[in-house]
Scaffold this active site. Structure first.
Site, PDB file in Angstrom:
ATOM      1  N   GLU A   1       0.825  -1.201   0.000  1.00 18.24           N
ATOM      2  CA  GLU A   1       0.000   0.000   0.000  1.00 18.24           C
ATOM      3  C   GLU A   1       0.862   1.255   0.000  1.00 18.24           C
ATOM      4  OE1 GLU A   1      -3.235  -0.284   2.786  1.00 18.24           O
ATOM      5  OE2 GLU A   1      -3.326   1.897   3.010  1.00 18.24           O
ATOM      6  N   ARG A   2       1.937   1.223   0.760  1.00 18.24           N
ATOM      7  CA  ARG A   2       2.788   2.414   0.872  1.00 18.24           C
ATOM      8  C   ARG A   2       3.606   2.664  -0.381  1.00 18.24           C
ATOM      9  NH1 ARG A   2       3.928   1.036   7.158  1.00 18.24           N
ATOM     10  NH2 ARG A   2       1.752   1.465   7.691  1.00 18.24           N
TER      11      ARG A   2
END
Lengths: 428, 257
Positions: free
Chosen positions: A284-285
């Protein structure tokens, strides 16, 4: 093949060299397709990635961008239609197993697609797509049972079902361990009570990857990820939240009242949900950083174009040194972010744990995109403050990056934890 | 009549969305670092060939492109859309600047004979030179019938029924095979190259040839003297009456005084 050739040329052993050289040259001539222009691509990409990006770009230009203004006005984009289109063309399961409709390509291909999504003229739709591909499904793909993967992963990859991620709650955003939603055992089922907040795709989703407390024990080992069909009785989509930006992406508050699901819907091991979620956060990051690259570049380019045309005090705004120097400085920062993001992709592809670098990427991308949107907006002047130009939408949309997907402060805490500088928990 | 073989010509051109800039030395347009893609009309031609294969009218599609190494990108797109094989006729960048439709037509005609194809199809024209010649020349070289500006193609026994877009409207003709046709805008809407097909295309054969392999001499037959932008349109002025117009025209020497 190219690198092997280089290594061999330097090798002292003549016999092996001759044998391998011939077969490698043969390989090269057969694959001249890929070999010839490899020099033109950035460090993690090659001509295949470019072909992929070109194909996605065509789709975006034809089927998505012409409708973005309309969808932003409506405060919703048709997720089922857009996801089906992407799914039909193979863009939703790039790294996922072929057995479930994925392409089983390595993460660099996923990165290429993520980056290309930045060409969509708003932040909401790439974010919604990211939920489907990089936030709600990684744990399912890695740890889910074959049954769950057939039921939930495969249709998410084909674009037939819209997914959402249910982690945040009204009382728990940054502090994931403090979530209150409970899933109590009742025979072979779970009864879920509680609620979720800030759920992207929440009003359109067919299923939710839901984090809930399932066991007794410490907060990091008592949670599970559950595949929850959104049409299960007791699931109420209570509210569509009106936000400052990301208008085309629907965001929901959801309540669970005695929602019953089979225990077989737990992804992987019961109690391991928190750890799985943490693993999901790495992707996600990196996603956040990659998806910031094109928008930042676009904001700078469009600001250059505008300030070249717009004259004040007898000359183009761009002629003022503060303006062209600032845009140059921002471009320099963009390239640094790009390098960090590509490095994270390369290391993650190699199989390394990139928690620290990914968190750094997320932190820096939020900071930079806000700085770019703010400074560019200033140079657009009054015009930039209107709905008639993109910069105002960009300013609104990208303010979220420092808040959602892990706030800047959380990123800093994680980096400190990995640096062993947090008070009280310092290990020897 | 199943088992027809089709040869599709694909040209790599500057992408239609790019703003073209003339080189400062006026020898041509800037191509370095500029986005290129398959000529849109050729994409339509490839799409038509793939649809004919899906309808089992055609059994094999061969895509061909003449030009420098980067042309292989365009061939890969054709393979990803559904072509079975690709031929890249390599022409170095310098020679390519002066490559003319007649050169390309001779190469395509030769390939058509060697490959024993039943249909040759290309886009009606390329968006860089707007020549609108290659398809017609191929037909003439092969002495095959041609159906240009095709907006609809149907197979009837032993023949193709083609609807053409002409100045007066739509003309429908019957064409005996083997034949050449060129695609117009409304023939179809090309599919996207899906990711799985892009991956599958990597295994499809792509051979590299040169014009000499086909006995074609690509020496330049013309030289480009200069390339420049169209003259900037001059501002006009609003006039009060016809009399004033006549006076101004006389003053400018545009009508005899």
């Amino acid at each position: 093949a190219v690198n092997t050739l280089r290594v061999l040329r330097a090798s002292p052993s003549l016999v092996i060299k001759r044998q391998f050289m011939t077969s490698i040259s043969l390989l090269q001539s057969k694959h001249q397709l890929t070999q010839s222009s490899e020099e033109n691509y950035d460090i993690i990409y090659g001509p295949d990635h470019q072909q992929l990006r070109d194909s996605l770009r065509k789709l975006i230009d034809k089927e998505i961008n012409p409708y973005v203004d309309e969808w932003e006005q409506q405060q919703r984009f048709p997720a089922h239609i857009v996801f089906k289109l992407l799914g039909d063309n193979g863009f939703l399961g790039i790294t996922r197993p072929k057995a479930y409709g994925g392409l089983e390509l390595d993460y660099t291909y996923s990165a290429a697609v993520t980056e290309e999504l930045g060409n969509i003229n708003c932040g909401g739709i790439p974010m919604a797509i990211g939920v489907q591909t990089d936030m709600a499904t990684p744990a399912l793909a890695k740890f889910g049972s074959d049954y769950l993967k057939k039921e939930f992963l495969a249709p998410s990859i084909s674009g037939d079902r819209v997914a959402c991620l249910g982690v945040s709650e009204v009382g728990s955003g940054s502090d994931v361990a403090s979530i209150q939603t409970r899933a109590s055992r009742k025979g072979d089922d779970l009864i879920i009570n509680g609620g979720k907040m800030w759920i992207t795709n929440g009003t359109q989703a067919d299923w939710m990857c839901c984090l809930a407390n399932t066991n007794e024990g410490k907060p990091h080992v008592n949670k599970s990820l559950i595949c929850l069909p959104m049409n299960t009785p007791g699931v109420t989509v209570a509210k569509e939240i009106k936000k400052l930006g990301m208008w085309s992406s629907d965001t929901a508050q959801i309540f669970f009242e005695d929602v019953q699901v089979p225990r077989s819907h737990i992804i992987g091991e019961e109690g391991q949900g928190f750890s799985y979620q943490m693993l999901q956060f790495q992707e996600e990051r990196i996603f956040a950083a990659l998806s910031a690259l094109v928008p930042i570049e676009k904001m700078i380019t469009e600001t250059i174009n505008y300030t070249k045309e717009r004259k004040i005090f007898g000359q183009p705004i761009l002629s003022n040194q503060v303006v062209h120097f600032t845009l140059a400085e921002l471009t320099a920062e963009l390239e640094l972010l790009r390098s960090a993001a590509y490095r994270a992709v390369a290391l993650y592809t190699k199989g390394q744990d990139v928690m620290k670098l990914a968190s750094i990427c997320k932190l820096k991308s939020g900071r930079l995109i806000r700085e770019v949107s703010d400074k560019c907006l200033q140079y657009w002047g009054g015009m930039g403050f209107t709905e008639e130009v993109m910069i105002s939408r960009s300013y609104r949309d990208y303010r979220l990056v420092s808040i959602g997907g892990g706030a800047d402060e959380v990123m800093l805490s994680i980096i400190c934890k990995l640096m062993n500088t947090l008070p009280g928990s310092r290990k020897q | 009549m199943s088992g027809l073989r089709i040869l599709v010509g694909c040209k790599r051109v500057i992408d239609y969305a790019v703003k073209i800039r003339v080189k400062p030395d006026k020898t041509g347009v800037v191509t370095d670092g500029v986005k290129h893609s398959m000529n849109p009309f050729d994409e339509i031609a490839v799409e038509e060939a793939v649809r004919m294969k899906e309808k089992k009218i055609v059994s094999e599609i061969v895509a061909v492109s003449c030009g420098p190494t980067q042309c292989q990108e365009v061939l890969r797109t054709a393979l990803a859309m559904g072509a079975d094989r690709a031929i890249h006729v390599e022409v170095d960048a310098a020679t390519y600047e002066n490559l003319q439709p007649l050169h390309v037509a001779k190469i395509i005609a030769k390939i058509a004979q060697e490959e024993k194809v039943d249909i040759v199809v290309t886009g009606k024209q390329a968006i860089d030179d707007d020549a609108n010649q290659t398809g017609q020349m191929v037909a003439a070289l092969l002495n095959w019938p041609q159906a240009t500006f095709a907006s609809k193609i149907e197979k009837t026994d032993g023949e193709l029924k083609v609807e053409r877009e002409i100045d007066g409207g739509l003309e429908t003709i019957k064409v005996k095979l083997p034949a050449v046709f060129t695609s117009d805008l409304r023939l179809n809407e090309p599919r996207y190259a899906t990711l799985p097909n892009i991956m599958k295309a990597k295994k499809k054969p792509l051979v590299k040839k040169t014009p000499t392999d086909f006995g074609v001499d690509v020496t330049a037959r013309q030289t480009i003297l200069k390339v420049e932008e169209p003259a900037v349109r001059q501002a006009g002025s609003k006039l009060a009456s016809a009399e004033e117009l006549v006076t101004k025209l006389r003053e400018a020497g545009l009508i005899p005084s």
